[in-house]
Design a protein around this motif. Structure first.
Motif, PDB file in Angstrom:
ATOM      1  N   ASN A 283       0.824  -1.216   0.000  1.00 48.87           N
ATOM      2  CA  ASN A 283       0.000   0.000   0.000  1.00 48.87           C
ATOM      3  C   ASN A 283       0.851   1.257   0.000  1.00 48.87           C
ATOM      4  O   ASN A 283       0.603   2.204  -0.747  1.00 48.87           O
ATOM      5  CB  ASN A 283      -0.886   0.057   1.254  1.00 48.87           C
ATOM      6  N   TYR A 300      -9.345  -1.147   1.032  1.00 53.64           N
ATOM      7  CA  TYR A 300      -8.403  -0.025   1.141  1.00 53.64           C
ATOM      8  C   TYR A 300      -8.771   1.139   0.237  1.00 53.64           C
ATOM      9  O   TYR A 300      -8.069   2.143   0.195  1.00 53.64           O
ATOM     10  CB  TYR A 300      -6.981  -0.491   0.811  1.00 53.64           C
ATOM     11  N   TYR A 303      -9.034   4.568   1.761  1.00 49.78           N
ATOM     12  CA  TYR A 303      -7.716   4.977   2.238  1.00 49.78           C
ATOM     13  C   TYR A 303      -6.873   5.514   1.078  1.00 49.78           C
ATOM     14  O   TYR A 303      -6.223   6.553   1.186  1.00 49.78           O
ATOM     15  CB  TYR A 303      -7.063   3.754   2.882  1.00 49.78           C
TER      16      TYR A 303
ATOM     17  N   GLY B 239      -6.140   0.451   6.209  1.00 50.76           N
ATOM     18  CA  GLY B 239      -4.976   1.318   6.094  1.00 50.76           C
ATOM     19  C   GLY B 239      -4.657   1.966   7.414  1.00 50.76           C
ATOM     20  O   GLY B 239      -5.441   2.737   7.947  1.00 50.76           O
TER      21      GLY B 239
END
Lengths: 451, 277
Positions: A283, A300, A303, B239
């Motif tokens: 990531n 994700y 994010y 995250g």
């Protein structure tokens, strides 16, 4: 002489000391606070202990939903508590099931559900869904999105399995790519494994020995390998669930493909770290534009959208002989050894959580999928998808979702046998076929045992 | 050997080595503090920045507001202090018995205590959990304190320290009419103080930081200590917000660091004594 010593211990003093100690232990304020196990008495609201595994932002969203439920249901109080990560919570649930404490409702990773079901810990939810329980309305099961329900997540291996769970946070792995890098190179997201290799090579930027930008990065982890295993036409177990099949050609091809991208083509970065740590490395590299394309969970998405300084594109995973994608995430379950009134209240809660308003809110705030068709088709979500088309990728991809075998050994095969060894060909130069063959032998031994 | 006798090059070398070791020890903490004051884009930026471009004190406010951290700290203080005190008292009593009293089975019992040092807590946690449940003690301070109230390590250390106290002193005290408790706590303990201080310190730090046990025996948030509160800052699948996690970690270790600074002189003295013996 020593005799003297012993006789001089004055009992009074010793008692005083012990008393102080005891006071320290038990007299501390706030001691012994606990909610009495509900006996289902009609008087007063029913309190339902609900255990969850979320920290951070997901916890805030979960707590907000719990608050909304409690505000709109004066007869039920949901008492939500954090119990560590998925696996810590799972251990605690198992342990607490041997006592009179523990939650009425919790959420569990899909892979662990067969094991809990086999152990007899989970409430059979069919009577609730069919409206056969007093005061409970029939549930429209067809409204659940097929790939996301318990039926879609599992292949029951020819057995009959009752409904024991409702979907909560559900996801698939998807491709995230840096739109600008792809545009500059005149490339499209790869549609096949061969294209994946070619595109990754083209996007990799090397200066001398240093790789400035990697074409591709993914954690060499169970979930992604499972996708490729099925894309190559393989499966984890045989059709009756008593023999491992993952060490056959498709499984080997799947792992070998990633290994060769790392070692031969040097176009894929292998993110170091255990479990989710490796995912986080991928990531971070993606956000820092050190890599053009990664595979990771749709969860994700929010994010990335919040933190990327470039346009983030999403796409389906590529195919080999076919398209295939596993789903992931957790399901709500209700524990069997609880009073009827609490179980009924817990059902009201988990059903409410899956209803369009809540599941849509959850989805928008997190990136997980809404679990109901009616939520997908609501005006609100339609408008949302129009504005955020990348949220649709995971849903459209569901058409190609592949199930997991409903085996009580599934979670052990995943956690104890496969997860620890999949990285070995990259990290230790182990032979791909050897590694999988040994794992399959272990899995077969486990499948044959009564445990 | 006086300081001036040491060759200057050797001195400089030793100093450089010490600075290096200090840096290795301290850097992670500084990094933690620096990260806790950054914004998320800055945390994940590559190459990383050494210091935050702008100190985001609001990270701390956000962490503090996300859960009842005041309660967690109070719980941690109660639990770690109670464990430290009970372990200290019981280690002195048992250490004395093993060092200075004669009774049947003493050595066997002492070996049993030593054997306890070898068993990791994970081995016994299921049975202790069920035991606590039978006594209706889950979700209490007691569940977090009682299983740790006796320390085999403490007993062992105090026994060794008491063995080093000359018998004549004890005999003299006895002649003057001192009882056993007085002998232990007023005569022998001051002589064994460095050992006790070192042990209590280890005990406190260990239990202050303990995540595993409180997670096992608490089902509700009301009696939970700080490490569980900090763990709630970790994300699962969305995250990680490292700046907030690190701010939580600073909150976790700050009280320990303050305590160390305040008690520094005593601690150093204790360790010097302990190592000389």
């Amino acid at each position: 002489m020593h005799k003297d010593v012993r006789t001089t211990i004055t009992p009074g003093r010793l008692m005083a000391l012990l008393a102080v100690t005891a006071l320290l232990l038990t007299g501390a304020p706030g001691c012994g606070k606990k909610s009495a196990p509900g006996d289902g008495a009609e008087a007063g609201p029913v309190t339902v202990d609900f255990w969850y595994s979320y920290g951070g932002r997901n916890r805030e969203v979960t707590e907000e939903l719990i608050k909304r439920f409690n505000d709109s249901h004066p007869d039920i109080t949901i008492n939500g508590t954090f119990q560590g990560d998925y696996f810590e919570n799972l251990s605690k649930v198992r342990m607490a099931s041997r006592t009179k404490r523990g939650p009425v409702a919790t959420h569990i990773i899909g892979e662990a559900i067969p094991q809990l079901h086999e152990a007899g810990l989970l409430e059979d939810l069919d009577p609730y869904a069919d409206g056969q329980v007093e005061g409970v309305e029939k549930l429209d099961r067809a409204d659940f999105i097929p790939g996301l329900s318990q039926e879609g997540y599992f292949d029951t291996l020819g057995k009959k399995v009752p409904l024991v769970s409702l979907p909560f946070n559900r996801s698939t792995p998807i491709v995230y790519y840096n739109v600008k890098m792809f545009k500059d190179a005149g490339l499209e997201p790869p549609k096949t494994w061969e294209e994946l290799v070619a595109v990754s090579k083209q996007l990799t930027v090397r200066e001398g020995d240093e790789t400035k930008v990697w074409g591709f990065e993914v954690a060499i982890d169970w979930w992604f390998w499972y996708a490729m295993l099925h894309q190559a036409g393989g499966s984890l177990l045989n059709q009756t669930g008593d023999k491992a099949r993952f060490a056959e050609e498709p499984g080997i091809k799947a792992l070998d493909h990633l290994v060769r991208m790392v070692k031969e083509h040097k176009s894929m970065k292998h993110p170091p770290g255990r479990d989710y740590n490796a995912w986080e490395v991928a990531n971070t590299d993606f956000l820092n534009q050190k890599v053009a394309m990664i595979w990771t969970s749709t969860a994700y998405l929010k994010y990335f959208k919040l933190n990327a300084k470039f346009e983030v594109g999403t796409a389906f995973l590529p195919k080999q002989v076919k398209r295939a994608v596993p789903t992931g995430g957790t399901f709500f379950v209700i524990m069997k050894n609880k009073p009827e009134a609490e179980k009924r209240a817990a059902w009201t809660f988990i059903r409410w959580m899956s209803e369009p308003d809540q599941t849509a809110y959850w989805s928008r705030e997190t990136g997980y999928m809404p679990v109901r068709r009616s939520a997908l088709e609501s005006e609100e979500m339609k408008a949302f998808y129009k504005e955020n088309p990348e949220y649709r990728t995971t849903i459209d991809q569901l058409e190609h979702s592949v199930p997991f075998p409903f085996s009580p050994k599934l979670v052990e095969i995943q956690r104890k046998i496969l997860k620890p060894v999949l990285e070995r060909p990259v990290v230790e130069d182990a032979d791909v076929a050897e590694v999988l063959k040994k794992a399959a032998e272990e899995a077969n031994k486990l499948l044959a045992s009564d445990r | 050997m006086r300081e001036s006798d040491v060759h200057p090059t050797l001195r400089a070398g030793a100093l450089a080595l010490l600075v290096l070791i200090a840096l290795v020890e301290v850097t992670p903490y500084l990094w933690m503090v620096s990260t806790s004051l950054k914004s998320l884009p800055e945390v994940i930026a590559f190459p990383p920045t050494l210091l935050p471009s702008e100190a985001m004190w609001s990270n701390y406010a956000e962490v503090w507001g996300s859960a009842p951290f005041g309660d967690y700290i109070a719980n941690s203080v109660i639990i770690a202090t109670s464990i430290m005190i009970t372990q200290g008292i019981l280690a002195c009593l048992a250490g004395y018995a093993f060092a200075r009293m004669e009774f049947p089975g003493r050595d066997a019992m002492f070996y049993a205590v030593i054997a306890c040092l070898m068993i990791p807590p994970q081995v016994r946690f299921v049975s202790i959990f069920l035991l606590l449940d039978n006594f209706d003690l889950l979700d209490t301070y007691a569940a977090q304190i009682l299983p740790h109230s006796v320390s085999a390590l403490g007993i062992f250390l105090m026994r060794q320290a008491f063995l080093a106290v000359p018998q004549e002193i004890i005999d003299a005290a006895k002649v003057d009419g001192a009882g056993t408790l007085r002998i232990i706590f007023q005569i022998m303990l001051p002589m064994a103080a460095p050992t006790l201080t070192a042990f209590l310190l280890f005990s406190f730090v260990f239990h202050w930081n303990d995540y595993f046990w409180p997670l096992v025996v608490t089902l509700e948030e009301t009696v939970r200590p700080l490490p569980l509160g900090v763990a709630m800052l970790r994300e699962q699948g969305t995250g990680s917000r490292w700046h907030l996690i690190m701010a939580g970690n600073v909150i976790l270790v700050a009280p320990l660091l303050v305590a160390f600074v305040l008690a520094q002189k005593r601690i150093v003295k204790a360790f010097v004594f302990a190592s000389i013996k």
